[in-house]
Design an enzyme around this catalytic site. Structure first.
Site, short mmCIF file in Angstrom:
data_model
loop_
_atom_site.label_atom_id
_atom_site.label_comp_id
_atom_site.label_asym_id
_atom_site.label_seq_id
_atom_site.Cartn_x
_atom_site.Cartn_y
_atom_site.Cartn_z
N ARG A 155 4.75 -4.36 4.27
CA ARG A 155 3.84 -3.94 5.35
C ARG A 155 4.12 -2.50 5.79
NH1 ARG A 155 4.05 -1.61 10.27
NH2 ARG A 155 5.84 -2.88 10.84
N ASP A 156 5.24 -2.29 6.46
CA ASP A 156 5.54 -0.95 6.99
C ASP A 156 5.71 0.04 5.84
OD1 ASP A 156 6.83 1.30 8.27
OD2 ASP A 156 7.44 -0.02 9.89
N HIS B 26 13.53 3.53 11.88
CA HIS B 26 13.08 4.43 10.82
C HIS B 26 14.19 5.47 10.61
CE1 HIS B 26 8.96 3.06 9.98
NE2 HIS B 26 9.09 2.50 11.18
N CYS C 107 4.84 5.11 9.90
CA CYS C 107 3.60 4.74 10.59
C CYS C 107 2.58 5.84 10.34
CB CYS C 107 3.87 4.58 12.10
SG CYS C 107 2.37 4.28 13.04
N ASN D 2 11.60 2.95 7.06
CA ASN D 2 12.70 2.23 7.72
C ASN D 2 13.99 2.40 6.93
OD1 ASN D 2 10.32 0.44 8.75
ND2 ASN D 2 12.09 -0.05 9.99
P1 HMG Z 1 -11.17 0.24 17.03
O1 HMG Z 1 -11.94 1.13 16.12
O2 HMG Z 1 -10.95 0.70 18.44
O3 HMG Z 1 -11.71 -1.26 16.99
O4 HMG Z 1 -9.75 -0.02 16.36
P2 HMG Z 1 -12.97 -1.96 17.52
O5 HMG Z 1 -12.49 -3.19 18.23
O6 HMG Z 1 -13.86 -1.00 18.25
O7 HMG Z 1 -13.68 -2.38 16.15
C1 HMG Z 1 -14.17 -1.40 15.25
C2 HMG Z 1 -14.38 -2.07 13.89
O8 HMG Z 1 -13.13 -2.53 13.37
C3 HMG Z 1 -15.28 -3.29 13.95
O9 HMG Z 1 -15.99 -3.35 12.72
C4 HMG Z 1 -14.31 -4.44 14.00
O10 HMG Z 1 -14.83 -5.65 13.49
C5 HMG Z 1 -13.20 -3.92 13.10
P3 HMG Z 1 -17.50 -2.83 12.58
O11 HMG Z 1 -18.26 -3.64 13.58
O12 HMG Z 1 -17.47 -1.36 12.91
O13 HMG Z 1 -17.84 -3.12 11.15
N1 HMG Z 1 -11.92 -4.55 13.42
C6 HMG Z 1 -11.18 -5.22 12.53
N2 HMG Z 1 -11.33 -5.44 11.22
C7 HMG Z 1 -10.38 -6.18 10.62
N3 HMG Z 1 -9.29 -6.66 11.25
C8 HMG Z 1 -9.11 -6.43 12.56
C9 HMG Z 1 -10.08 -5.69 13.25
N4 HMG Z 1 -10.19 -5.31 14.53
C10 HMG Z 1 -11.34 -4.62 14.62
N5 HMG Z 1 -8.03 -6.94 13.19
C11 HMG Z 1 -7.82 -1.39 15.94
C12 HMG Z 1 -8.79 -0.85 17.00
C13 HMG Z 1 -6.65 -2.00 16.68
C14 HMG Z 1 -8.54 -2.44 15.11
C15 HMG Z 1 -7.40 -0.20 15.03
O14 HMG Z 1 -6.94 0.82 15.84
C16 HMG Z 1 -6.32 -0.59 14.08
O15 HMG Z 1 -6.52 -1.38 13.17
N6 HMG Z 1 -5.08 0.00 14.25
C17 HMG Z 1 -3.95 -0.39 13.45
C18 HMG Z 1 -3.12 0.81 13.15
C19 HMG Z 1 -1.91 0.39 12.38
O16 HMG Z 1 -1.91 -0.60 11.65
N7 HMG Z 1 -0.82 1.19 12.51
C20 HMG Z 1 0.38 0.95 11.80
C21 HMG Z 1 1.10 -0.28 12.22
S1 HMG Z 1 2.06 -0.07 13.70
C22 HMG Z 1 3.57 0.55 13.13
O17 HMG Z 1 3.68 0.92 12.00
C23 HMG Z 1 4.72 0.59 14.08
C24 HMG Z 1 5.72 -0.54 13.80
O18 HMG Z 1 6.20 -0.48 12.47
C25 HMG Z 1 6.92 -0.44 14.76
C26 HMG Z 1 7.60 0.92 14.77
O19 HMG Z 1 7.80 1.56 13.74
O20 HMG Z 1 7.98 1.32 15.89
C27 HMG Z 1 5.09 -1.92 14.01
MG MG Z 2 7.67 0.86 11.72
#
Ligand code: HMG
Ligand code: MG
Length: 314
Positions: A18-19, A212, A243, A252
């Site tokens: 994933r990450d 990380h 990220c 990480n």
């Molecule tokens: P948004 O654009 O604000 O979402 O994104 P929305 O609610 O307005 O929806 C827009 C479109 O996205 C819609 O589709 C939804 O259906 C779709 P449309 O009508 O335009 O065709 N949608 C989805 N599709 C599939 N699965 C879903 C989903 N939700 C909405 N779950 C959202 C908001 C949260 C979805 C977006 O910002 C997003 O996906 N962000 C994720 C970013 C991400 O994954 N970042 C990396 C992971 S975090 C990380 O790495 C940190 C961590 O490792 C810890 C650390 O290191 O500290 C965990």
């Molecule tokens: Mg992370």
């Protein structure tokens, strides 16, 4: 739940699929991801974040999450998790029949907005449609608090802000809170202070560290946390990842580096160092670039013996 522990047992939560893969420019086919996951299971990994049910537009590398989950190797004792930001994510997780999901929120507003397009408060509201419903359906839910050691946009972050969020996640039903040094900026003294603050209000098993390794300080930070009593650490095979919405963040801590250090310290993990090296080499071939982990390059340490010949060994 974390595995039953003795004080010397450390639970390693593998986040490479994933990450790791979310931040690779090469998008791997599902079959290659499954082979990587099989390598990790062969090395003894039992807790693994396999993918994310996030927007495919935001993280195209994991757009195949539904297809991947349908093909995950089912093995007794192996538990998969997936990131899940909202109700839509939970619906996908339920269809995919994963036993665990992870919600994620940052301790700093700017990173949170860049990452999920919401304020911290709005994100916690969205989690009400994830955590409660998931736990009532017997899914386990893990919570991440990101940018605890520092934010790529705002710089310093007050640990108390992260602590307040962690309390809210626990109250919602998260069984464990993983504290993220998202950009790999932390140092051991800061880690001592952060972990000390959290351990006043959380039991050690309720906490994990997600470090990380951008600046090479992840293992040093982890040693401080071990000395404070933490026994749960996230790691990514080969040190893959970062990220996509935290500019400049490297992967990480590498799983093989972490496990080699832990075993050297007399701690146990249930993991096989040789098989982890093989998994890291597989990951490296799959993503087509040298990965930053050290041990898969150096190999396991084998003493060469003391030479009886004169002066030829440099
Ligand atoms: P948004 O654009 O604000 O979402 O994104 P929305 O609610 O307005 O929806 C827009 C479109 O996205 C819609 O589709 C939804 O259906 C779709 P449309 O009508 O335009 O065709 N949608 C989805 N599709 C599939 N699965 C879903 C989903 N939700 C909405 N779950 C959202 C908001 C949260 C979805 C977006 O910002 C997003 O996906 N962000 C994720 C970013 C991400 O994954 N970042 C990396 C992971 S975090 C990380 O790495 C940190 C961590 O490792 C810890 C650390 O290191 O500290 C965990
Ligand atoms: Mg992370």
């Amino acid at each position: 739940m974390p595995e039953a522990t003795s004080d010397s047992f450390v639970s390693v939560y593998e986040v490479g699929p994933r990450d790791g893969l979310q931040n690779e420019t090469t998008i791997l086919p599902v079959a290659t991801k499954i082979l990587l996951i099989q390598e990790l299971i062969a090395a003894g990994i039992r807790r693994m974040e396999a993918t994310s049910f996030v927007s495919p537009a935001w993280v195209p590398q994991l757009a195949d999450a539904d297809e991947l989950c349908a093909q995950l190797p089912r093995k007794e004792g192996v538990s998969y998790s997936a990131l899940c930001p909202n109700k839509r994510g939970l619906e996908r997780a339920l269809s995919a029949r994963v036993p665990e999901v992870a919600v994620f929120v940052s301790a700093s507003e700017t990173h949170n907005k860049k990452n999920v397009n919401k304020s911290i408060a709005e994100t916690l509201v969205a989690f009400q449609e994830v955590v409660g419903p998931a736990t009532s359906l017997k899914l386990r839910v893990r919570g991440y608090v990101s940018t605890v050691w520092g934010c790529p946009y705002e710089g310093a972050v007050a640990p108390e802000a992260a602590l307040r969020i962690a309390h809210q996640l626990r109250a919602m039903g998260c069984y464990q809170i993983s504290l993220g040094d998202t950009i790999g900026i932390g140092n051991p003294r800061q880690t001592r202070d952060i972990v000390g603050l959290f351990l006043k209000e959380f039991a050690p098993h309720e906490l994990a560290l997600h470090m990380h390794d951008t600046r090479g300080s992840a293992l040093a930070n982890i040693v401080v946390a071990i000395d404070a009593g933490i026994r749960d650490f996230d790691a990514s095979i080969g040190g893959m990842g970062g990220c996509p919405y935290a500019p400049g963040a490297a992967g990480n801590v590498a799983t093989e580096d972490l496990v080699t250090m832990l075993h050297g310290m007399g701690l146990t993990t249930g993991l096989d160092e040789d098989r982890l090296i093989e998994a890291a080499l597989y990951a490296e071939r799959a993503v087509g670039r040298a990965l930053p982990g050290k041990v898969h390059v150096a190999g396991r340490f084998v003493p060469r013996g003391i030479s009886t010949s004169q002066g030829t060994d440099a």
